[in-house]
Design an enzyme around this catalytic site. Sequence first.
Site, short mmCIF file in Angstrom:
data_model
loop_
_atom_site.label_atom_id
_atom_site.label_comp_id
_atom_site.label_asym_id
_atom_site.label_seq_id
_atom_site.Cartn_x
_atom_site.Cartn_y
_atom_site.Cartn_z
N LYS A 13 0.83 -1.21 0.00
CA LYS A 13 0.00 0.00 0.00
C LYS A 13 0.87 1.26 0.00
O LYS A 13 0.68 2.17 -0.81
CB LYS A 13 -0.92 0.03 1.24
N ARG A 88 -10.05 0.61 8.01
CA ARG A 88 -9.65 -0.77 8.30
C ARG A 88 -10.77 -1.56 8.96
O ARG A 88 -10.59 -2.75 9.23
CB ARG A 88 -8.46 -0.74 9.27
N ARG A 127 12.02 -7.10 5.70
CA ARG A 127 11.99 -5.64 5.54
C ARG A 127 12.80 -4.96 6.65
O ARG A 127 12.72 -5.31 7.82
CB ARG A 127 10.56 -5.12 5.60
N ARG A 160 11.09 -2.93 11.70
CA ARG A 160 9.93 -2.27 12.31
C ARG A 160 9.48 -3.13 13.47
O ARG A 160 9.42 -4.36 13.33
CB ARG A 160 8.82 -2.13 11.25
N ARG A 171 -1.25 -9.34 12.90
CA ARG A 171 -1.74 -8.31 11.96
C ARG A 171 -2.54 -8.96 10.83
O ARG A 171 -3.57 -8.44 10.42
CB ARG A 171 -0.55 -7.51 11.38
P1 AP5 Z 1 4.77 -1.59 1.96
O1 AP5 Z 1 4.58 -0.75 0.75
O2 AP5 Z 1 5.35 -0.98 3.17
O3 AP5 Z 1 3.39 -2.30 2.29
P2 AP5 Z 1 2.19 -1.81 3.20
O4 AP5 Z 1 0.97 -2.48 2.65
O5 AP5 Z 1 2.19 -0.34 3.31
O6 AP5 Z 1 2.61 -2.54 4.54
P3 AP5 Z 1 2.68 -2.04 6.06
O7 AP5 Z 1 3.65 -2.91 6.77
O8 AP5 Z 1 2.80 -0.57 6.14
O9 AP5 Z 1 1.27 -2.56 6.49
P4 AP5 Z 1 0.31 -2.27 7.61
O10 AP5 Z 1 -0.95 -2.08 6.88
O11 AP5 Z 1 0.31 -3.37 8.61
O12 AP5 Z 1 0.89 -1.00 8.37
P5 AP5 Z 1 0.34 0.43 8.69
O13 AP5 Z 1 1.49 1.29 8.81
O14 AP5 Z 1 -0.76 0.82 7.79
O15 AP5 Z 1 5.61 -2.88 1.52
C1 AP5 Z 1 6.01 -3.85 2.46
C2 AP5 Z 1 7.40 -4.38 2.10
O16 AP5 Z 1 7.35 -5.07 0.87
C3 AP5 Z 1 8.45 -3.26 1.89
O17 AP5 Z 1 9.68 -3.73 2.33
C4 AP5 Z 1 8.45 -3.03 0.39
O18 AP5 Z 1 9.69 -2.54 -0.07
C5 AP5 Z 1 8.17 -4.43 -0.12
N1 AP5 Z 1 7.40 -4.45 -1.37
C6 AP5 Z 1 6.35 -3.66 -1.73
N2 AP5 Z 1 5.89 -4.00 -2.94
C7 AP5 Z 1 6.64 -5.05 -3.37
C8 AP5 Z 1 6.64 -5.87 -4.54
N3 AP5 Z 1 5.77 -5.68 -5.53
N4 AP5 Z 1 7.54 -6.85 -4.62
C9 AP5 Z 1 8.45 -7.07 -3.63
N5 AP5 Z 1 8.52 -6.33 -2.49
C10 AP5 Z 1 7.61 -5.33 -2.36
O19 AP5 Z 1 -0.30 0.20 10.14
C11 AP5 Z 1 0.51 -0.12 11.24
C12 AP5 Z 1 -0.33 -0.20 12.50
O20 AP5 Z 1 -0.94 1.08 12.76
C13 AP5 Z 1 -1.52 -1.17 12.46
O21 AP5 Z 1 -1.12 -2.49 12.77
C14 AP5 Z 1 -2.41 -0.57 13.55
O22 AP5 Z 1 -1.91 -0.85 14.83
C15 AP5 Z 1 -2.24 0.93 13.31
N6 AP5 Z 1 -3.21 1.46 12.35
C16 AP5 Z 1 -2.92 2.03 11.14
N7 AP5 Z 1 -4.06 2.40 10.51
C17 AP5 Z 1 -5.08 2.06 11.34
C18 AP5 Z 1 -6.49 2.16 11.25
N8 AP5 Z 1 -7.09 2.67 10.16
N9 AP5 Z 1 -7.23 1.73 12.28
C19 AP5 Z 1 -6.66 1.21 13.40
N10 AP5 Z 1 -5.33 1.06 13.55
C20 AP5 Z 1 -4.55 1.48 12.52
MG MG Z 2 2.36 0.98 4.93
#
Ligand code: AP5
Ligand code: MG
Length: 215
Positions: A13, A88, A127, A160, A171
């Site tokens: 994402k 979410r 990662r 992370r 997660r």
């Molecule tokens: P990346 O682009 O970082 O993927 P992502 O989907 O953004 O993954 P996140 O780890 O950020 O997911 P998340 O949804 O758990 O975290 P968030 O910060 O939103 O890519 C991941 C890896 O893969 C990277 O190393 C990248 O380089 C690699 N990659 C990407 N594309 C690739 C490809 N095509 N091929 C190979 N490699 C690739 O949320 C974190 C926490 O915050 C949650 O757990 C929760 O506690 C809280 N939170 C956030 N939003 C909410 C909400 N709306 N409600 C409640 N709690 C929330």
């Molecule tokens: Mg992200």
Amino acid sequence: MRIVVLGAPGAGKGTQARLLRNKLGIPHVSTGDIFRGNIAEGTELGNKVKDYLHRGELVPDKLTNDLVADRLSRPDCRDGFLLDGFPRTITQARFLDSIMEKNGTPLRHALNIKVSDEKIIKRLSSRRVCTSCGRNSQVNEKSCGENTVCEICGGIVAQRPDDDEKTVAERLRIYHEQTEPLIEYYEMQGKLIEIEGSGEIEEIFESILSGLGVE
Ligand code: AP5
Ligand code: MG
């Protein structure tokens, strides 16, 4: 354009939203990035949400909804935005619809980036993230192993805290239980665009652009 980006943790994402932000010139709003920024700065919000993030649990809806409402009310979001990691839950999706309806600015698209759990576990376990500039890298890249220095900004590169095996499993469990139902929610609204997210980053970006009808 007002777009939400859906997908499991690690689906890409953030990676794709950053590319789209550059292409479309609209702000990239990531609730995860906002929470992590607040934790790093030790703000009141950061202290409130720290334990949820470290356990891989969702931050309560009310807190998250208030944060997003405030962010979307800023002038840079007036002509569009990319929401990454929000909504979410169904409660958050309904809340977003209510803000959009009140403003008369409906959400246009919901992109769903699809990647298997197996691939996600591999991606997230390798990662590493720069604690200063946020650059993502994989440990098998020569310059980006643990305890290294970021080649872009000189910051410390680390895992992370929620990317350890146990927390990634939690997660993913929460994703399937609480977030996956949003796919049907947006499909019913005719806004869903499904994207196969397991190929090369550039290839995925091209299919997103064509799904959005952007040249
Ligand atoms: P990346 O682009 O970082 O993927 P992502 O989907 O953004 O993954 P996140 O780890 O950020 O997911 P998340 O949804 O758990 O975290 P968030 O910060 O939103 O890519 C991941 C890896 O893969 C990277 O190393 C990248 O380089 C690699 N990659 C990407 N594309 C690739 C490809 N095509 N091929 C190979 N490699 C690739 O949320 C974190 C926490 O915050 C949650 O757990 C929760 O506690 C809280 N939170 C956030 N939003 C909410 C909400 N709306 N409600 C409640 N709690 C929330
Ligand atoms: Mg992200």
